[in-house]
Design a protein around this motif. Structure first.
Motif, PDB file in Angstrom:
ATOM      1  N   ALA A 183      -0.604   0.624  -8.179  1.00  0.00           N
ATOM      2  CA  ALA A 183       0.151  -0.569  -8.587  1.00  0.00           C
ATOM      3  C   ALA A 183       1.391  -0.785  -7.743  1.00  0.00           C
ATOM      4  N   GLY A 200      -0.114  -3.818  -2.569  1.00  0.00           N
ATOM      5  CA  GLY A 200      -1.375  -4.501  -2.305  1.00  0.00           C
ATOM      6  C   GLY A 200      -2.113  -5.036  -3.515  1.00  0.00           C
ATOM      7  N   ILE A 201      -3.387  -4.700  -3.591  1.00  0.00           N
ATOM      8  CA  ILE A 201      -4.271  -5.215  -4.646  1.00  0.00           C
ATOM      9  C   ILE A 201      -3.781  -4.775  -6.020  1.00  0.00           C
ATOM     10  N   GLY A 261       1.337   5.158  -9.356  1.00  0.00           N
ATOM     11  CA  GLY A 261       1.402   5.280  -7.899  1.00  0.00           C
ATOM     12  C   GLY A 261       2.308   6.446  -7.569  1.00  0.00           C
ATOM     13  N   ASP A 284       4.934   6.087  -5.183  1.00  0.00           N
ATOM     14  CA  ASP A 284       6.246   5.586  -4.749  1.00  0.00           C
ATOM     15  C   ASP A 284       7.027   5.051  -5.945  1.00  0.00           C
ATOM     16  N   GLY A 344       2.896   9.664  -9.629  1.00  0.00           N
ATOM     17  CA  GLY A 344       2.138  10.889  -9.393  1.00  0.00           C
ATOM     18  C   GLY A 344       0.980  10.647  -8.447  1.00  0.00           C
ATOM     19  N   ILE A 378      -6.997   5.493  -0.225  1.00  0.00           N
ATOM     20  CA  ILE A 378      -6.527   5.621   1.162  1.00  0.00           C
ATOM     21  C   ILE A 378      -7.740   5.566   2.089  1.00  0.00           C
ATOM     22  N   THR A 426      -8.592  11.969  -3.102  1.00  0.00           N
ATOM     23  CA  THR A 426      -7.853  10.794  -3.593  1.00  0.00           C
ATOM     24  C   THR A 426      -8.818   9.743  -4.157  1.00  0.00           C
ATOM     25  N   THR A 433     -12.189   0.560  -7.754  1.00  0.00           N
ATOM     26  CA  THR A 433     -12.199  -0.210  -6.513  1.00  0.00           C
ATOM     27  C   THR A 433     -12.944   0.544  -5.425  1.00  0.00           C
ATOM     28  N   SER A 434     -14.069  -0.026  -5.018  1.00  0.00           N
ATOM     29  CA  SER A 434     -14.829   0.511  -3.899  1.00  0.00           C
ATOM     30  C   SER A 434     -14.564  -0.382  -2.692  1.00  0.00           C
ATOM     31  N   PRO A 464     -14.171  -5.179  -2.759  1.00  0.00           N
ATOM     32  CA  PRO A 464     -13.464  -6.218  -2.004  1.00  0.00           C
ATOM     33  C   PRO A 464     -13.919  -6.249  -0.546  1.00  0.00           C
ATOM     34  N   GLY A 482     -12.303  -7.468   3.368  1.00  0.00           N
ATOM     35  CA  GLY A 482     -10.994  -7.248   3.985  1.00  0.00           C
ATOM     36  C   GLY A 482      -9.921  -7.995   3.215  1.00  0.00           C
ATOM     37  N   PRO A 525      -0.979  -3.793   2.924  1.00  0.00           N
ATOM     38  CA  PRO A 525      -0.591  -2.793   3.940  1.00  0.00           C
ATOM     39  C   PRO A 525      -1.798  -2.016   4.481  1.00  0.00           C
ATOM     40  N   MET A 526      -2.791  -1.704   3.603  1.00  0.00           N
ATOM     41  CA  MET A 526      -3.976  -1.002   4.110  1.00  0.00           C
ATOM     42  C   MET A 526      -4.770  -1.886   5.060  1.00  0.00           C
ATOM     43  N   GLY A 527      -4.996  -3.126   4.636  1.00  0.00           N
ATOM     44  CA  GLY A 527      -5.755  -4.062   5.471  1.00  0.00           C
ATOM     45  C   GLY A 527      -5.050  -4.296   6.797  1.00  0.00           C
TER      46      GLY A 527
HETATM   47  N1  LIG Z   1      -7.214  -3.844   1.974  1.00  0.00           N
HETATM   48  C1  LIG Z   1      -8.498  -3.886   2.185  1.00  0.00           C
HETATM   49  O1  LIG Z   1      -8.953  -4.509   3.176  1.00  0.00           O
HETATM   50  C2  LIG Z   1      -9.450  -3.241   1.206  1.00  0.00           C
HETATM   51  C3  LIG Z   1     -10.801  -3.573   1.289  1.00  0.00           C
HETATM   52  C4  LIG Z   1     -11.695  -2.992   0.405  1.00  0.00           C
HETATM   53  C5  LIG Z   1     -11.244  -2.087  -0.539  1.00  0.00           C
HETATM   54  N2  LIG Z   1      -9.920  -1.766  -0.603  1.00  0.00           N
HETATM   55  C6  LIG Z   1      -9.497  -0.803  -1.617  1.00  0.00           C
HETATM   56  O2  LIG Z   1      -8.561  -1.413  -2.455  1.00  0.00           O
HETATM   57  C7  LIG Z   1      -7.714  -0.423  -3.031  1.00  0.00           C
HETATM   58  C8  LIG Z   1      -6.274  -0.859  -2.896  1.00  0.00           C
HETATM   59  O3  LIG Z   1      -5.974  -0.900  -1.509  1.00  0.00           O
HETATM   60  P1  LIG Z   1      -4.864  -1.872  -0.894  1.00  0.00           P
HETATM   61  O4  LIG Z   1      -5.542  -2.644   0.162  1.00  0.00           O
HETATM   62  O5  LIG Z   1      -4.133  -2.552  -1.950  1.00  0.00           O
HETATM   63  O6  LIG Z   1      -3.983  -0.776  -0.137  1.00  0.00           O
HETATM   64  P2  LIG Z   1      -2.428  -0.418  -0.183  1.00  0.00           P
HETATM   65  O7  LIG Z   1      -1.604  -1.648  -0.146  1.00  0.00           O
HETATM   66  O8  LIG Z   1      -2.267   0.620   0.858  1.00  0.00           O
HETATM   67  O9  LIG Z   1      -2.257   0.234  -1.635  1.00  0.00           O
HETATM   68  C9  LIG Z   1      -2.829   1.456  -1.937  1.00  0.00           C
HETATM   69  C10 LIG Z   1      -2.273   1.900  -3.258  1.00  0.00           C
HETATM   70  O10 LIG Z   1      -2.868   3.154  -3.617  1.00  0.00           O
HETATM   71  C11 LIG Z   1      -1.841   4.054  -3.969  1.00  0.00           C
HETATM   72  N3  LIG Z   1      -2.203   5.407  -3.614  1.00  0.00           N
HETATM   73  C12 LIG Z   1      -2.738   5.855  -2.451  1.00  0.00           C
HETATM   74  N4  LIG Z   1      -2.924   7.178  -2.506  1.00  0.00           N
HETATM   75  C13 LIG Z   1      -2.472   7.581  -3.718  1.00  0.00           C
HETATM   76  C14 LIG Z   1      -2.383   8.826  -4.346  1.00  0.00           C
HETATM   77  N5  LIG Z   1      -2.818   9.952  -3.760  1.00  0.00           N
HETATM   78  N6  LIG Z   1      -1.862   8.893  -5.597  1.00  0.00           N
HETATM   79  C15 LIG Z   1      -1.411   7.772  -6.219  1.00  0.00           C
HETATM   80  N7  LIG Z   1      -1.487   6.547  -5.663  1.00  0.00           N
HETATM   81  C16 LIG Z   1      -2.000   6.464  -4.426  1.00  0.00           C
HETATM   82  C17 LIG Z   1      -0.621   3.601  -3.183  1.00  0.00           C
HETATM   83  O11 LIG Z   1       0.537   3.986  -3.893  1.00  0.00           O
HETATM   84  P3  LIG Z   1       1.690   4.942  -3.307  1.00  0.00           P
HETATM   85  O12 LIG Z   1       1.866   4.603  -1.887  1.00  0.00           O
HETATM   86  O13 LIG Z   1       2.843   4.608  -4.212  1.00  0.00           O
HETATM   87  O14 LIG Z   1       1.160   6.300  -3.551  1.00  0.00           O
HETATM   88  C18 LIG Z   1      -0.774   2.090  -3.228  1.00  0.00           C
HETATM   89  O15 LIG Z   1      -0.205   1.582  -4.410  1.00  0.00           O
HETATM   90  C19 LIG Z   1      -8.036   0.882  -2.308  1.00  0.00           C
HETATM   91  O16 LIG Z   1      -8.853   1.691  -3.129  1.00  0.00           O
HETATM   92  C20 LIG Z   1      -8.792   0.416  -1.087  1.00  0.00           C
HETATM   93  O17 LIG Z   1      -9.688   1.405  -0.632  1.00  0.00           O
HETATM   94  C21 LIG Z   1      -9.010  -2.327   0.250  1.00  0.00           C
END
Ligand SMILES: NC(=O)c1ccc[n+]([C@@H]2O[C@H](COP(=O)([O-])OP(=O)(O)OC[C@H]3O[C@@H](n4cnc5c(N)ncnc54)[C@H](OP(=O)(O)O)[C@@H]3O)[C@@H](O)[C@H]2O)c1
Length: 259
Positions: A19, A22-23, A42, A44, A67, A98, A119, A146-147, A192, A194, A198-200
């Motif tokens: 939370a 990103g998503i 999360g 952070d 955590g 991640i 993770t 979320t896959s 989802p 792309g 931040p991950m994308g």
């Molecule tokens: N962005 C894309 O293009 C995309 C596409 C398909 C699927 N997804 C999936 O969507 C989900 C969300 O991704 P996002 O794109 O929103 O990425 P993001 O902005 O990097 O957010 C990732 C979130 O996961 C949390 N997180 C990561 N490792 C963690 C850990 N060990 N413990 C607790 N929290 C953790 C981070 O929180 P902290 O940093 O606070 O730990 C952050 O809030 C992911 O599962 C990703 O695989 C993303």
């Protein structure tokens, strides 16, 4: 009426992991606007605190749990927070994830593999293990994991651990759905495409790569995080009352596009 004003999650106590960005951050805001009480998870704590302030300023009810989702303890603390603060748990968006470092299989350090699996996949298992008894006590509920399309319909070079962990969520979800169905627990996977987070942005880290990634999608763009959050809202809401054990692609057509 917009999805956010329709109160489709009114009164539901929901855990949202990832939370802080990103998503997950978009989902926490959307779910809160739709009437849900949020346990935001999360690592952070500063970003979680900022989210909490926003949600409360908008009239929402929320708490945070900081955590690492790779540990069972974080999952238990999130459920405890839902029960002690909101009186129970109605569902969870298990979304934290991640990608890990990009490397070909033969070059991928085993510790990198372990970290991504811990993770994305073991973290989802810990979450479900803590959440299912609370949902059972509540008389039912909904879980969403979320896959991604990576590892399901697209073999993306350099992403072996990510693909394997996310494909594993499909199997985990099907079993949870089968086991939980008689107790009115639904479980689904969200896939989802792309997404502009931040991950994308880290994956598409140059204008050329971003253009390439956008072009893989039938819609020729990537998603805004809110577009993915809306699909998660549907799966968590009673609108999806007969949807369980399946995968919903909110992927802009990346899985069917060959142009
Ligand atoms: N962005 C894309 O293009 C995309 C596409 C398909 C699927 N997804 C999936 O969507 C989900 C969300 O991704 P996002 O794109 O929103 O990425 P993001 O902005 O990097 O957010 C990732 C979130 O996961 C949390 N997180 C990561 N490792 C963690 C850990 N060990 N413990 C607790 N929290 C953790 C981070 O929180 P902290 O940093 O606070 O730990 C952050 O809030 C992911 O599962 C990703 O695989 C993303």
């Amino acid at each position: 009426m917009s999805p956010s004003s329709s109160r489709r999650l009114d009164g539901k106590a929901l855990i949202v992991s990832g939370a802080s960005s990103g998503i997950g951050a978009a989902a926490a805001r959307l779910f809160s606007a739709a009437g849900a009480k949020i346990v935001a998870v999360g690592r952070d704590s500063a970003r979680l605190a900022a989210l909490l302030e926003d949600l409360r300023a908008s009239g929402g009810e929320a708490v945070t749990v900081s955590g690492d989702v790779a540990g069972a303890d974080t999952a238990r603390r999130a459920v405890d927070a839902a029960v002690s603060t909101f009186g129970g748990l109605d569902g969870a968006f298990n979304n934290a994830g991640i990608t890990g470092d990009m490397a070909a299989v033969e070059d991928l350090p085993p510790e990198q593999w372990d970290r991504v699996i811990a993770t994305n996949l073991t973290g989802a298992f810990h979450a479900a293990q803590a959440q299912i008894p609370a949902l059972t006590a509540r008389g039912g509920g909904a879980l969403v994991f979320t896959s991604t399309f990576v590892g399901h319909t697209v073999g993306f070079p350099g992403m072996a651990a990510y693909a394997a962990s996310k494909a594993g969520l499909l199997g985990l979800t099907q079993v949870i759905a089968a086991e939980g169905g008689p107790r009115r627990i639904r479980a689904n996977v969200l896939m989802p495409g792309g997404t502009d987070t931040p991950m994308g942005q880290a994956v598409a880290h140059t204008p050329e790569i971003r253009q390439h990634v956008e072009g893989l999608h039938a819609l020729k763009r990537i998603a805004a995080p809110e577009e993915i959050a809306r699909a998660a809202l549907f799966l968590l809401s009673d609108d999806a009352s007969f949807v369980t054990g399946t995968a919903l692609m909110a992927d802009g057509g990346v899985s069917i596009c060959r142009s």
